[in-house]
Scaffold this motif. Structure first.
Motif, PDB file in Angstrom:
ATOM      1  N   GLY A   1       2.552  12.368 -14.700  1.00 60.18           N
ATOM      2  CA  GLY A   1       1.656  11.225 -14.754  1.00 60.18           C
ATOM      3  C   GLY A   1       1.561  10.376 -13.514  1.00 60.18           C
ATOM      4  O   GLY A   1       0.846   9.369 -13.497  1.00 60.18           O
ATOM      5  N   TYR A   2       2.256  10.758 -12.459  1.00 59.71           N
ATOM      6  CA  TYR A   2       2.190   9.985 -11.215  1.00 59.71           C
ATOM      7  C   TYR A   2       1.034  10.456 -10.344  1.00 59.71           C
ATOM      8  O   TYR A   2       0.673  11.633 -10.352  1.00 59.71           O
ATOM      9  N   VAL A   3       0.461   9.519  -9.604  1.00 68.20           N
ATOM     10  CA  VAL A   3      -0.566   9.836  -8.618  1.00 68.20           C
ATOM     11  C   VAL A   3       0.067   9.619  -7.248  1.00 68.20           C
ATOM     12  O   VAL A   3       0.347   8.488  -6.846  1.00 68.20           O
ATOM     13  N   ILE A   4       0.318  10.726  -6.535  1.00 72.28           N
ATOM     14  CA  ILE A   4       1.040  10.670  -5.267  1.00 72.28           C
ATOM     15  C   ILE A   4       0.062  10.585  -4.105  1.00 72.28           C
ATOM     16  O   ILE A   4      -0.827  11.420  -3.964  1.00 72.28           O
ATOM     17  N   SER A   5       0.253   9.584  -3.247  1.00 75.88           N
ATOM     18  CA  SER A   5      -0.511   9.473  -2.009  1.00 75.88           C
ATOM     19  C   SER A   5       0.351  10.007  -0.872  1.00 75.88           C
ATOM     20  O   SER A   5       1.375   9.402  -0.535  1.00 75.88           O
TER      21      SER A   5
ATOM     22  N   ASP B   1       0.844  -1.195   0.000  1.00 74.42           N
ATOM     23  CA  ASP B   1       0.000   0.000   0.000  1.00 74.42           C
ATOM     24  C   ASP B   1       0.878   1.243   0.000  1.00 74.42           C
ATOM     25  O   ASP B   1       2.112   1.153  -0.028  1.00 74.42           O
ATOM     26  N   ALA B   2       0.221   2.426   0.035  1.00 70.93           N
ATOM     27  CA  ALA B   2       0.952   3.690  -0.017  1.00 70.93           C
ATOM     28  C   ALA B   2       1.849   3.890   1.195  1.00 70.93           C
ATOM     29  O   ALA B   2       2.955   4.437   1.085  1.00 70.93           O
TER      30      ALA B   2
ATOM     31  N   ALA C   1       5.816   4.741   1.104  1.00 67.37           N
ATOM     32  CA  ALA C   1       6.362   5.944   1.733  1.00 67.37           C
ATOM     33  C   ALA C   1       7.438   5.605   2.757  1.00 67.37           C
ATOM     34  O   ALA C   1       8.495   6.258   2.804  1.00 67.37           O
ATOM     35  N   LEU C   2       7.201   4.592   3.577  1.00 61.98           N
ATOM     36  CA  LEU C   2       8.174   4.213   4.601  1.00 61.98           C
ATOM     37  C   LEU C   2       9.433   3.621   3.976  1.00 61.98           C
ATOM     38  O   LEU C   2      10.552   3.893   4.432  1.00 61.98           O
TER      39      LEU C   2
END
Length: 205
Positions: A121-125, A87-88, A92-93
């Protein structure tokens, strides 16, 4: 006695800040409904809030000038989702460990902000987290040139954000900025910070 009083006030203020951030992240997502995280290029960043300072700080990095994309720009630790990431938060970690040496056991994840779409084009969470205890950061020179912090208070005041314009090959472009000292924070990083600031109501000095 004066020191104890100051420490007590700081602890009380930090408690208020934790509550405000938690409430802000609990609000319903208002991101772009057209974003499909299954088909876009998923990525995640960590928004680390350092709580060991008397005035909480947000950690940011300056990307290496040797990188092909967004070189020299101010950014959060983060990057694209890898196949092993569940997952996001995992993404991130993992990226925070790789880029600045921040171990996951030092991180208290509070929640996520709505996803942000980049021009590449990236979708950042964005994953927001508190770092409660003092830790040492180590920049991976392949990706990070500098690690610095900005007072959370500065970033939570909407009046500090500006919309600037510049002429590019395809015309006039508008972009969000929040300058701080010698650092020029703009683009997706500024939008993520502003989205958090907009969710934090009744910010107190």
């Amino acid at each position: 006695m004066v020191i104890a009083s100051t420490d007590s006030k700081t602890a009380a203020r930090h408690k208020v800040i934790r509550t405000m951030i938690a409430k802000a992240l609990a609000k319903p997502a208002d991101g772009d409904a057209s974003v499909d995280l299954r088909t876009e290029l998923p990525a995640a960043v960590l928004v680390p809030i350092l709580m060991w300072h008397q005035e909480p700080q947000v950690l940011l990095t300056v990307r290496s000038s040797r990188l092909m994309i967004h070189s020299g720009q101010v950014a959060f630790p983060g990057g694209k989702k890898e196949p092993q990431d569940i997952d996001a938060v995992t993404t991130a970690l993992r990226e925070a460990l790789e880029e600045i040496g921040l171990a996951s056991e030092s991180v208290n994840v509070m929640g996520q902000l709505p996803p942000h779409v980049t021009v590449t084009g990236y979708v950042i969470s964005p994953v927001v987290a508190f770092i409660e205890q003092r830790v040492e950061f180590y920049a991976d020179a392949r990706e990070v040139e500098e690690i610095f912090t900005v007072p959370l208070q500065h970033l939570m005041h909407l009046s500090n954000y500006q919309v600037q314009r510049r002429t590019e090959a395809n015309g006039l472009r508008s972009y969000l900025t929040i300058p701080y000292g010698p650092y020029y924070i703009w683009g997706a990083t500024a939008r993520i910070l502003k989205s958090l600031a907009e969710r934090v109501s009744h910010w107190r000095k």
